[in-house]
Structure formats: structure tokens, C-alpha cells
Design a protein around this motif. Structure first.
Motif, PDB file in Angstrom:
ATOM      1  N   ALA A  98      -2.534 -17.639   3.810  1.00 60.82           N
ATOM      2  CA  ALA A  98      -1.718 -17.591   5.018  1.00 60.82           C
ATOM      3  C   ALA A  98      -1.728 -16.197   5.647  1.00 60.82           C
ATOM      4  O   ALA A  98      -1.837 -16.052   6.864  1.00 60.82           O
ATOM      5  CB  ALA A  98      -0.287 -18.013   4.700  1.00 60.82           C
ATOM      6  N   LEU A  99      -1.657 -15.186   4.807  1.00 60.66           N
ATOM      7  CA  LEU A  99      -1.569 -13.825   5.334  1.00 60.66           C
ATOM      8  C   LEU A  99      -2.897 -13.302   5.860  1.00 60.66           C
ATOM      9  O   LEU A  99      -2.941 -12.256   6.489  1.00 60.66           O
ATOM     10  CB  LEU A  99      -1.043 -12.867   4.263  1.00 60.66           C
ATOM     11  CG  LEU A  99       0.456 -12.854   4.045  1.00 60.66           C
ATOM     12  CD1 LEU A  99       0.824 -11.766   3.074  1.00 60.66           C
ATOM     13  CD2 LEU A  99       1.181 -12.636   5.357  1.00 60.66           C
TER      14      LEU A  99
ATOM     15  N   SER B 293       2.330  -5.860   1.532  1.00 63.97           N
ATOM     16  CA  SER B 293       2.767  -5.007   0.424  1.00 63.97           C
ATOM     17  C   SER B 293       3.666  -5.770  -0.531  1.00 63.97           C
ATOM     18  O   SER B 293       3.562  -5.636  -1.756  1.00 63.97           O
ATOM     19  CB  SER B 293       3.502  -3.772   0.956  1.00 63.97           C
ATOM     20  OG  SER B 293       2.597  -2.949   1.655  1.00 63.97           O
ATOM     21  N   ILE B 294       4.560  -6.579   0.033  1.00 56.38           N
ATOM     22  CA  ILE B 294       5.437  -7.376  -0.823  1.00 56.38           C
ATOM     23  C   ILE B 294       4.612  -8.365  -1.642  1.00 56.38           C
ATOM     24  O   ILE B 294       4.847  -8.555  -2.836  1.00 56.38           O
ATOM     25  CB  ILE B 294       6.475  -8.132   0.032  1.00 56.38           C
ATOM     26  CG1 ILE B 294       7.385  -7.148   0.775  1.00 56.38           C
ATOM     27  CG2 ILE B 294       7.300  -9.060  -0.841  1.00 56.38           C
ATOM     28  CD1 ILE B 294       8.369  -6.424  -0.090  1.00 56.38           C
ATOM     29  N   LEU B 295       3.622  -8.958  -1.000  1.00 51.20           N
ATOM     30  CA  LEU B 295       2.744  -9.869  -1.736  1.00 51.20           C
ATOM     31  C   LEU B 295       2.039  -9.125  -2.860  1.00 51.20           C
ATOM     32  O   LEU B 295       1.874  -9.646  -3.964  1.00 51.20           O
ATOM     33  CB  LEU B 295       1.717 -10.495  -0.789  1.00 51.20           C
ATOM     34  CG  LEU B 295       0.647 -11.363  -1.454  1.00 51.20           C
ATOM     35  CD1 LEU B 295       1.279 -12.522  -2.207  1.00 51.20           C
ATOM     36  CD2 LEU B 295      -0.361 -11.872  -0.442  1.00 51.20           C
ATOM     37  N   HIS B 296       1.660  -7.895  -2.583  1.00 50.77           N
ATOM     38  CA  HIS B 296       0.989  -7.102  -3.600  1.00 50.77           C
ATOM     39  C   HIS B 296       1.917  -6.855  -4.784  1.00 50.77           C
ATOM     40  O   HIS B 296       1.507  -6.910  -5.946  1.00 50.77           O
ATOM     41  CB  HIS B 296       0.509  -5.773  -3.007  1.00 50.77           C
ATOM     42  CG  HIS B 296      -0.419  -5.026  -3.916  1.00 50.77           C
ATOM     43  ND1 HIS B 296      -0.397  -3.672  -4.045  1.00 50.77           N
ATOM     44  CD2 HIS B 296      -1.377  -5.463  -4.754  1.00 50.77           C
ATOM     45  CE1 HIS B 296      -1.311  -3.305  -4.941  1.00 50.77           C
ATOM     46  NE2 HIS B 296      -1.918  -4.365  -5.378  1.00 50.77           N
ATOM     47  N   ILE B 297       3.182  -6.598  -4.499  1.00 56.12           N
ATOM     48  CA  ILE B 297       4.159  -6.448  -5.572  1.00 56.12           C
ATOM     49  C   ILE B 297       4.217  -7.728  -6.395  1.00 56.12           C
ATOM     50  O   ILE B 297       4.189  -7.706  -7.623  1.00 56.12           O
ATOM     51  CB  ILE B 297       5.559  -6.120  -5.007  1.00 56.12           C
ATOM     52  CG1 ILE B 297       5.556  -4.729  -4.389  1.00 56.12           C
ATOM     53  CG2 ILE B 297       6.629  -6.218  -6.091  1.00 56.12           C
ATOM     54  CD1 ILE B 297       6.853  -4.356  -3.689  1.00 56.12           C
ATOM     55  N   ALA B 298       4.276  -8.851  -5.687  1.00 54.62           N
ATOM     56  CA  ALA B 298       4.355 -10.135  -6.391  1.00 54.62           C
ATOM     57  C   ALA B 298       3.138 -10.338  -7.280  1.00 54.62           C
ATOM     58  O   ALA B 298       3.242 -10.827  -8.403  1.00 54.62           O
ATOM     59  CB  ALA B 298       4.473 -11.275  -5.381  1.00 54.62           C
TER      60      ALA B 298
ATOM     61  N   LEU C 246       1.983  -5.751   7.662  1.00 54.70           N
ATOM     62  CA  LEU C 246       1.634  -4.820   6.602  1.00 54.70           C
ATOM     63  C   LEU C 246       2.652  -4.882   5.480  1.00 54.70           C
ATOM     64  O   LEU C 246       2.324  -4.876   4.295  1.00 54.70           O
ATOM     65  CB  LEU C 246       1.598  -3.405   7.190  1.00 54.70           C
ATOM     66  CG  LEU C 246       0.649  -2.396   6.575  1.00 54.70           C
ATOM     67  CD1 LEU C 246      -0.759  -2.933   6.588  1.00 54.70           C
ATOM     68  CD2 LEU C 246       0.740  -1.091   7.330  1.00 54.70           C
ATOM     69  N   HIS C 247       3.918  -4.943   5.878  1.00 56.69           N
ATOM     70  CA  HIS C 247       4.978  -4.991   4.882  1.00 56.69           C
ATOM     71  C   HIS C 247       4.896  -6.271   4.077  1.00 56.69           C
ATOM     72  O   HIS C 247       5.016  -6.254   2.845  1.00 56.69           O
ATOM     73  CB  HIS C 247       6.339  -4.877   5.567  1.00 56.69           C
ATOM     74  CG  HIS C 247       7.473  -4.721   4.614  1.00 56.69           C
ATOM     75  ND1 HIS C 247       8.333  -5.748   4.315  1.00 56.69           N
ATOM     76  CD2 HIS C 247       7.878  -3.678   3.868  1.00 56.69           C
ATOM     77  CE1 HIS C 247       9.219  -5.324   3.423  1.00 56.69           C
ATOM     78  NE2 HIS C 247       8.968  -4.070   3.145  1.00 56.69           N
ATOM     79  N   ALA C 248       4.648  -7.370   4.750  1.00 53.52           N
ATOM     80  CA  ALA C 248       4.513  -8.638   4.041  1.00 53.52           C
ATOM     81  C   ALA C 248       3.371  -8.559   3.028  1.00 53.52           C
ATOM     82  O   ALA C 248       3.489  -9.047   1.903  1.00 53.52           O
ATOM     83  CB  ALA C 248       4.276  -9.774   5.034  1.00 53.52           C
TER      84      ALA C 248
ATOM     85  N   THR D  51      -0.309 -18.211  -0.307  1.00 48.33           N
ATOM     86  CA  THR D  51       0.266 -17.096   0.431  1.00 48.33           C
ATOM     87  C   THR D  51      -0.823 -16.143   0.905  1.00 48.33           C
ATOM     88  O   THR D  51      -0.809 -15.665   2.034  1.00 48.33           O
ATOM     89  CB  THR D  51       1.263 -16.339  -0.461  1.00 48.33           C
ATOM     90  OG1 THR D  51       2.149 -17.269  -1.055  1.00 48.33           O
ATOM     91  CG2 THR D  51       2.045 -15.333   0.338  1.00 48.33           C
TER      92      THR D  51
ATOM     93  N   THR E 270       3.480  -3.750  11.757  1.00 50.00           N
ATOM     94  CA  THR E 270       4.224  -3.192  10.632  1.00 50.00           C
ATOM     95  C   THR E 270       4.782  -4.300   9.762  1.00 50.00           C
ATOM     96  O   THR E 270       4.730  -4.224   8.530  1.00 50.00           O
ATOM     97  CB  THR E 270       5.375  -2.307  11.141  1.00 50.00           C
ATOM     98  OG1 THR E 270       4.841  -1.315  12.021  1.00 50.00           O
ATOM     99  CG2 THR E 270       6.087  -1.622   9.992  1.00 50.00           C
ATOM    100  N   ALA E 271       5.288  -5.331  10.402  1.00 54.33           N
ATOM    101  CA  ALA E 271       5.833  -6.449   9.641  1.00 54.33           C
ATOM    102  C   ALA E 271       4.756  -7.092   8.785  1.00 54.33           C
ATOM    103  O   ALA E 271       4.978  -7.405   7.620  1.00 54.33           O
ATOM    104  CB  ALA E 271       6.456  -7.473  10.589  1.00 54.33           C
TER     105      ALA E 271
END
Lengths: 218, 218
Positions: free
Chosen positions: B202-203, B104-109, B100-102, B199, B97-98
Motif C-alpha cells: 500500500a505504501l 518510518s513507522i512501518l520500519h519500526i513495525a 515519510l513518517h508512515a 502495508t 512528510t506524512a
DNA sequence: TTTGGTTCTTGATGCGCGTCAAAGCTCGCG
DNA sequence: CGCGAGCTTTGACGCGCATCAAGAACCAAA
């Protein structure tokens, strides 16, 4: 622990074991975007739990307090010392993380499908419901973010944001007192500016609130 | 269980107890945006775990298979029958989950700070690293999403996406075979199109890959 | 292979929002 | 109380991307 306005919590990915729980105040996840411009990626409200393992390794990522805050700081690994409470705490974190994720996904949906005016309206709606005093159909709330902070969060430029605020004010949907306080004249009217308002309402504890027109006019 | 291409998994919020784990294939979280237009909010790769409690209650949300998929379906509450394994599974879910969330945040960025051309480049880079065969500095991968799917994910218009793809191809950065297969001629060159490529690397498991110029030109 | 439908490409055009510059407001600090 | 720095507002202007429309490429079935 407490954090002052503008204070940056030390949150490099090396401390991904540390969890912060927000007791009061508003914080944001901030990073430097590709163009060198700062961007705000998520907003943390009281009740949220955050750990750096949830943030991607972007340049300059970190959590910054937008108001004075009360926080709880703990290490996840410390949980193991309390087997009896661990179960419960794991469930709490799980649930908080899920909610945070849902909000982030909603934010993606807003950035991707809403006009800039609707984005601003959605932001004010969210803030008013989360942190404001709701009285009947009106609400009052502090604006913990400056105009350029809001712009960086909504992926707008501060000039455009200002124009939109002016438009909303002249239309009588919202009003401002000084720079850091907003009054929502009519929540229903504000909802009409936000196509996906029902989701916003649901995620911020007003699932039962009837936003009438909703997006049925589309 | 298996899912066919285009198949929609039944995932109303009523079944938020159910967790899907992706064994193979690619799925997306899809919903209807404010303007009635469909949008793709997140991409699920093999290894990801998803439950509907992670998705906001948007109109028409659901997970859709983009390719034939192998999935594991389980109920979270069923975990309690296996106390010995539960610990381990909780940790697994937490970690997934963490991540996935990371993402999603990258996607926002990306949505917020990258030009449309960089967004497309970032998308291809991600897909190539995740699902493609990497050989030295080149990579080949299937494109499980159609052009309009990609456009809906990147918050672009299909026409614009097509133009950008043409530009990338004419520049020799990527090539296509038929409609659903892409070849990255040089990963390093592609990285230069993506300001926050480090980033992304890395992900998706290439933290060590040196993207040279990175965003140091800014 | 031919056929038909879907998906993709490409061009012309317009609008929204970003950018820059200058003026106006606030609020903290002396 | 008044001054000054940093926000915020407003205007003029240009570019990027959406929109619409037509044509081309692709794929699946016959």
C-alpha cells in the motif's frame, strides 16, 4: 473532548482528515505486528498533534489512551474557513509533525543500536523528563504503560523487561513505588546507561542538561 | 543540483530551513549508533522531500546519496515570497512528510516484529516495487545499497544478511546479477515471506496488488 | 589480462534474549 | 476484609543472531 484510559480513538484511515491535539495525558499508536502480537509504535505526549495520515495502514492500527486524556479534535479541512489563522496553524502542525518524526527516527536508532537494557533506561529517562517532576538530579514520574506495554514498545518480551527492571533497581538507578510509579535516583547515572542520551535530552526539552560521561566512554 | 554516489549533503541542524526534494536516485538518512556503528535510519526515494528538522540531533546525522541523484534544494523561508504558490507547496510538503513518517513507522513495525529473514524479504520487496521494473509477477531492480548498508538499515550484521540472501537465493525467491542487481522471481512468493506485506504494498503504490496468502496463515 | 583491494561468503562458537512454566504480587470487587 | 483474576517476577532451557576468522568473488585500475 476527553478520552478514558484504555479507550481507543476511532482512527481508521478513512478519517485521515481528523487531527487530534493532545492537551493532557499519554496516548500510544498501536497495531498488530506480523506475529499477531500487539506492538506500540509511538508515544504521544501533551502538545503532540496526530492524524491518521501519519500512520501506515497496518492491521489494527489506532491510537489508544494510556491515561485519561484531554484532547482537541478538529478537521483539517475546517481550517480553510479561517484563512487568517490558517497560516499559523499550518506552521504549528508542520512543526509538531517534524518533532514527532524526529522522535520516531530516534526510536528506530534506539531499537537498532541499543542493548535491551539501554533501551529500557532510555525509555524511563524519556518518560521522566517528559511527564515527571524533575528535582535537581532526581525525577519522579508515573508509568502510564504497564510492563507488557513497555515491552511491546521496546520490542522486548515482558519477562526480559522485568529482569532488566530488577537489575536497574538492584543497581539503585531507579526505584518503583507500587507498579505504576518510578523514581529516578540520579538522572546523570541513568544517562550513563544510555549511549545516545544527549539526543533524548535534546528532544525532550533538556538540551542544556549536562549528561557528563555521555557516550564518551565508547 | 546533483549529488554523486556516496556524497554527503551538508545537513547540520543549523540548516533546518533547507528542504531537499528528490527528483531521481536514492538517498539515506545516516547516523552513528550508540556502539559507534553506523546506522541507516531511513531511505529517500524520488518524490520525497526532506529537511533536517525531521531528523533528531544524533551524532553524525546526515543525508547520504546512495546513487547519483538529481535534487531540488530550496529554503522554506523563501516560500513566503510566492504567496500564490505557497498554499500548494505547503500542502505538498505536508503530504510528503506524512508519507515519510508512515514509512518510518512501518520500519519500526518491521524491526520490532519481523524475523531477520522477513526483514530482508520486506526490504527487497520495497525496493523492487519502488525502483524496479515490474513485469507480471516478477521484478528487477538495482541494489543501491551495499550488503553492509542493507545490514545497517535492517539492524542486522553483514554476515547474517549474507546468509539470509543465500537462503533466499537457494529457495529461488530472488536471484542476483553481479552484486548490485536483484531479480525477484515471483512477487507473490516474496510476499509470503513478509507477514505485513500488504502495508508495504500500500505504501509503495501497489495497494491493489493481491498478495494472496498475506498473513492469513497466522 | 594481471594485480590488488574491497566486498562478500561461509564456518565455528558463544551469548542474549525469547519461550514456557510456576510462583508471587497487586488491586479491584464483592 | 478477604478473595480472585490479572499482572509481574523468577528460573530453566533452547534458538537465533552476533562475533571472529579465513577464504572466495568481484571490481577497478594498470
Amino acid at each position: 473532548m476527553r478520552a478514558r484510559r484504555r479507550q481507543r480513538l476511532v482512527m481508521s484511515s478513512k478519517w485521515s482528515d481528523i487531527i487530534y491535539v493532545v492537551k493532557s495525558g499519554v496516548l500510544v499508536l498501536s497495531a498488530n505486528g506480523g506475529s499477531g502480537r500487539r506492538q506500540l509504535l509511538a508515544i504521544l505526549y501533551p502538545g503532540d498533534a496526530y492524524s491518521m495520515s501519519l500512520a501506515p495502514p497496518l492491521d489494527g492500527v489506532g491510537v489508544v489512551a494510556m491515561t485519561d486524556c484531554d484532547l482537541i479534535r478538529m478537521r483539517r479541512s475546517a481550517l480553510e474557513d479561517f484563512p487568517s489563522e490558517m497560516q499559523e496553524l499550518e506552521a504549528f502542525l508542520q512543526q509538531r509533525t517534524a518533532e514527532l518524526h524526529a522522535r520516531s527516527i530516534l526510536h528506530i536508532a534506539r531499537l537498532a543500536s541499543l542493548s535491551s537494557e539501554s533501551r529500557v533506561a532510555a525509555f524511563i529517562l524519556e518518560l521522566a523528563l517528559r511527564t515527571g517532576q524533575v528535582v535537581n538530579d532526581t525525577a519522579t514520574c508515573d508509568l502510564p504503560l504497564s510492563r507488557s506495554d513497555i515491552a511491546d514498545y521496546l520490542s522486548l518480551n515482558a519477562d526480559t523487561l522485568s529482569r532488566i527492571m530488577t537489575r536497574l533497581k538492584s543497581r539503585g538507578t531507579v526505584a518503583t513505588v507500587g507498579r505504576s510509579r518510578a523514581i529516578v535516583k540520579s538522572i546523570k547515572r541513568l544517562c550513563k546507561e544510555v549511549p545516545i542520551c544527549r539526543t533524548t535530552l535534546a528532544l525532550h526539552g533538556y538540551a542544556e542538561l549536562d549528561c557528563q560521561a555521555d557516550n564518551s566512554h565508547s
